[in-house]
Design an enzyme around this catalytic site. Structure first.
Site, PDB file in Angstrom:
ATOM      1  N   TYR A 156     -30.260   0.849  25.245  1.00 38.46           N
ATOM      2  CA  TYR A 156     -30.925   2.017  25.855  1.00 38.46           C
ATOM      3  C   TYR A 156     -31.572   2.871  24.760  1.00 38.46           C
ATOM      4  O   TYR A 156     -32.736   3.269  24.883  1.00 38.46           O
ATOM      5  CB  TYR A 156     -29.872   2.809  26.628  1.00 38.46           C
ATOM      6  N   ALA A 158     -32.530   2.040  21.784  1.00 39.64           N
ATOM      7  CA  ALA A 158     -33.681   1.361  21.172  1.00 39.64           C
ATOM      8  C   ALA A 158     -34.896   1.416  22.102  1.00 39.64           C
ATOM      9  O   ALA A 158     -36.036   1.585  21.649  1.00 39.64           O
ATOM     10  CB  ALA A 158     -33.323  -0.087  20.849  1.00 39.64           C
TER      11      ALA A 158
HETATM   12  N1  LIG Z   1     -28.744  12.301  32.864  1.00 38.28           N
HETATM   13  C1  LIG Z   1     -28.710  12.315  31.542  1.00 38.28           C
HETATM   14  O1  LIG Z   1     -27.690  12.679  30.927  1.00 38.28           O
HETATM   15  C2  LIG Z   1     -29.926  11.944  30.738  1.00 38.28           C
HETATM   16  C3  LIG Z   1     -29.918  12.205  29.359  1.00 38.28           C
HETATM   17  C4  LIG Z   1     -31.034  11.869  28.603  1.00 38.28           C
HETATM   18  C5  LIG Z   1     -32.127  11.290  29.203  1.00 38.28           C
HETATM   19  N2  LIG Z   1     -32.099  11.025  30.549  1.00 38.28           N
HETATM   20  C6  LIG Z   1     -33.278  10.387  31.126  1.00 38.28           C
HETATM   21  O2  LIG Z   1     -33.753  11.168  32.206  1.00 38.28           O
HETATM   22  C7  LIG Z   1     -34.355  10.316  33.183  1.00 38.28           C
HETATM   23  C8  LIG Z   1     -33.735  10.614  34.562  1.00 38.28           C
HETATM   24  O3  LIG Z   1     -32.329  10.436  34.504  1.00 38.28           O
HETATM   25  P1  LIG Z   1     -31.370  10.976  35.677  1.00 38.28           P
HETATM   26  O4  LIG Z   1     -30.019  11.040  35.093  1.00 38.28           O
HETATM   27  O5  LIG Z   1     -31.977  12.174  36.307  1.00 38.28           O
HETATM   28  O6  LIG Z   1     -31.423   9.716  36.678  1.00 38.28           O
HETATM   29  P2  LIG Z   1     -30.996   9.600  38.240  1.00 38.28           P
HETATM   30  O7  LIG Z   1     -30.282  10.826  38.700  1.00 38.28           O
HETATM   31  O8  LIG Z   1     -30.320   8.282  38.355  1.00 38.28           O
HETATM   32  O9  LIG Z   1     -32.395   9.507  38.986  1.00 38.28           O
HETATM   33  C9  LIG Z   1     -33.228   8.412  38.717  1.00 38.28           C
HETATM   34  C10 LIG Z   1     -34.457   8.474  39.608  1.00 38.28           C
HETATM   35  O10 LIG Z   1     -35.271   7.335  39.337  1.00 38.28           O
HETATM   36  C11 LIG Z   1     -35.348   6.500  40.511  1.00 38.28           C
HETATM   37  N3  LIG Z   1     -35.282   5.111  40.059  1.00 38.28           N
HETATM   38  C12 LIG Z   1     -34.246   4.492  39.451  1.00 38.28           C
HETATM   39  N4  LIG Z   1     -34.566   3.217  39.187  1.00 38.28           N
HETATM   40  C13 LIG Z   1     -35.832   3.028  39.627  1.00 38.28           C
HETATM   41  C14 LIG Z   1     -36.722   1.924  39.652  1.00 38.28           C
HETATM   42  N5  LIG Z   1     -36.357   0.709  39.180  1.00 38.28           N
HETATM   43  N6  LIG Z   1     -37.954   2.096  40.179  1.00 38.28           N
HETATM   44  C15 LIG Z   1     -38.323   3.287  40.679  1.00 38.28           C
HETATM   45  N7  LIG Z   1     -37.534   4.383  40.693  1.00 38.28           N
HETATM   46  C16 LIG Z   1     -36.295   4.241  40.170  1.00 38.28           C
HETATM   47  C17 LIG Z   1     -34.154   6.931  41.387  1.00 38.28           C
HETATM   48  O11 LIG Z   1     -34.362   6.698  42.788  1.00 38.28           O
HETATM   49  P3  LIG Z   1     -33.960   5.272  43.453  1.00 38.28           P
HETATM   50  O12 LIG Z   1     -32.577   4.953  42.979  1.00 38.28           O
HETATM   51  O13 LIG Z   1     -34.061   5.511  44.931  1.00 38.28           O
HETATM   52  O14 LIG Z   1     -34.974   4.289  42.973  1.00 38.28           O
HETATM   53  C18 LIG Z   1     -34.141   8.422  41.095  1.00 38.28           C
HETATM   54  O15 LIG Z   1     -35.132   9.099  41.808  1.00 38.28           O
HETATM   55  C19 LIG Z   1     -34.147   8.894  32.684  1.00 38.28           C
HETATM   56  O16 LIG Z   1     -35.308   8.452  32.018  1.00 38.28           O
HETATM   57  C20 LIG Z   1     -32.991   9.016  31.710  1.00 38.28           C
HETATM   58  O17 LIG Z   1     -33.002   8.006  30.731  1.00 38.28           O
HETATM   59  C21 LIG Z   1     -31.038  11.342  31.327  1.00 38.28           C
END
Ligand SMILES: NC(=O)c1ccc[n+]([C@@H]2O[C@H](COP(=O)([O-])OP(=O)(O)OC[C@H]3O[C@@H](n4cnc5c(N)ncnc54)[C@H](OP(=O)(O)O)[C@@H]3O)[C@@H](O)[C@H]2O)c1
Length: 264
Positions: A156, A158
């Site tokens: 992840y 990388a």
């Molecule tokens: N949460 C953290 O601690 C954190 C920290 C650093 C960076 N980030 C980054 O922030 C971003 C969002 O993270 P989050 O924690 O908010 O995620 P999340 O709550 O799991 O939400 C992910 C969103 O993306 C959609 N999704 C997932 N897989 C998909 C796919 N293959 N195609 C289309 N849509 C997809 C999901 O809806 P569906 O499941 O219905 O598709 C949902 O709307 C990511 O890039 C993550 O790497 C998060």
């Protein structure tokens, strides 16, 4: 000019596309942009419930070429060029445990989720922004891209580092064409998958997800604020960066991490 910079953020008349905009950070960003007056289109694989369906919605799996093409076609047919593109789809899927645990499939899946959707969507939607000499693209990365933890997130991290590098190059390519490209790198954010991940690490200890996060990060230098961010705190930064108040900002990678990345 100077006075307009001090006004509240307004995105009236702007169209924003937020990938993964139905949950977590993406949902908070969609709400922030809509509150500032933008017309917001969100994408995800699953249509959100009635109660959470105030934005236009496109269903697509962005890990596939076909899914990206669906989003591009629907956006172009219904809105023409977008003004604000927030590429938020991503997440940690591969297991921890270091290099010997990670298979080709783990590596390919991580790139398919965290890097390739952004590259494909930019390739399709940037020409519309360049044609009108205006647009903002924000890539949601992670502090893991700068601070990989081999025990937890090697593949992840990388994939996010590759996103950071691509984002920088793209920003510099299109800066003189009126398009700003920025990266936002959150530390831990209290979204559902993150809370579940922390609960699984905490096991039967009874510690809260924020305490587990603090203890985990303590092993790597600590998080001075001693907690995760709320999704709305990330959305607040993104709302600012997407607005005219950030008109001179491009090409930078903003950490929003409670101080967790300890290097300057
Ligand atoms: N949460 C953290 O601690 C954190 C920290 C650093 C960076 N980030 C980054 O922030 C971003 C969002 O993270 P989050 O924690 O908010 O995620 P999340 O709550 O799991 O939400 C992910 C969103 O993306 C959609 N999704 C997932 N897989 C998909 C796919 N293959 N195609 C289309 N849509 C997809 C999901 O809806 P569906 O499941 O219905 O598709 C949902 O709307 C990511 O890039 C993550 O790497 C998060």
């Amino acid at each position: 000019m100077a006075n307009s910079l001090l006004q509240d953020i307004t995105l009236e008349g702007k169209t924003a596309l937020v990938t993964g905009g139905t949950k977590g950070i993406g949902k908070a960003i969609a709400e922030r942009l809509a509150r500032a007056g933008a017309t917001v289109v969100v994408t995800a694989r699953t249509r959100p419930s009635e109660a959470n369906s105030e934005h236009q919605f496109i269903a697509a799996d962005l890990t596939t070429v076909e899914g990206t093409a669906t989003v591009v076609k629907e956006v172009q047919d219904n809105f023409g060029a977008v003004d604000i593109l927030i590429e938020n789809v991503g997440g940690l899927r591969a297991p921890g445990g270091g290099f010997s645990v990670l298979t080709d499939e783990h590596w390919e899946n991580e790139l398919r989720l965290n890097l390739l959707p952004t590259i494909r969507l930019d390739r399709a939607l940037l020409p519309g922004m360049i044609a009108k000499k205006s647009g903002v693209v924000i890539h949601i990365s992670s502090i893991a891209g700068r601070m990989p933890l081999w025990e937890v997130n090697m593949a992840y991290a990388a994939s996010k580092a590759a996103l950071n590098s691509y984002s920088k190059a793209l920003a510099n390519e299109v800066a003189n064409k009126g398009v700003r490209v920025l990266t936002v790198s959150p530390g831990g954010v209290a979204t559902e998958p993150m809370i579940q991940f922390m609960e699984s690490l905490g096991g039967a200890s009874g510690a809260s997800p924020h305490e587990v996060y603090k203890n985990l990060v303590d092993r790597f230098g600590g998080v001075p604020m001693e907690r995760m961010a709320e999704p709305e705190e990330v959305a607040s930064l993104v709302g600012f960066l997407a607005s005219p108040a950030a008109a001179y900002l491009t090409s930078a990678n903003y950490m929003i991490d409670g101080g967790a990345v300890s290097v300057i």
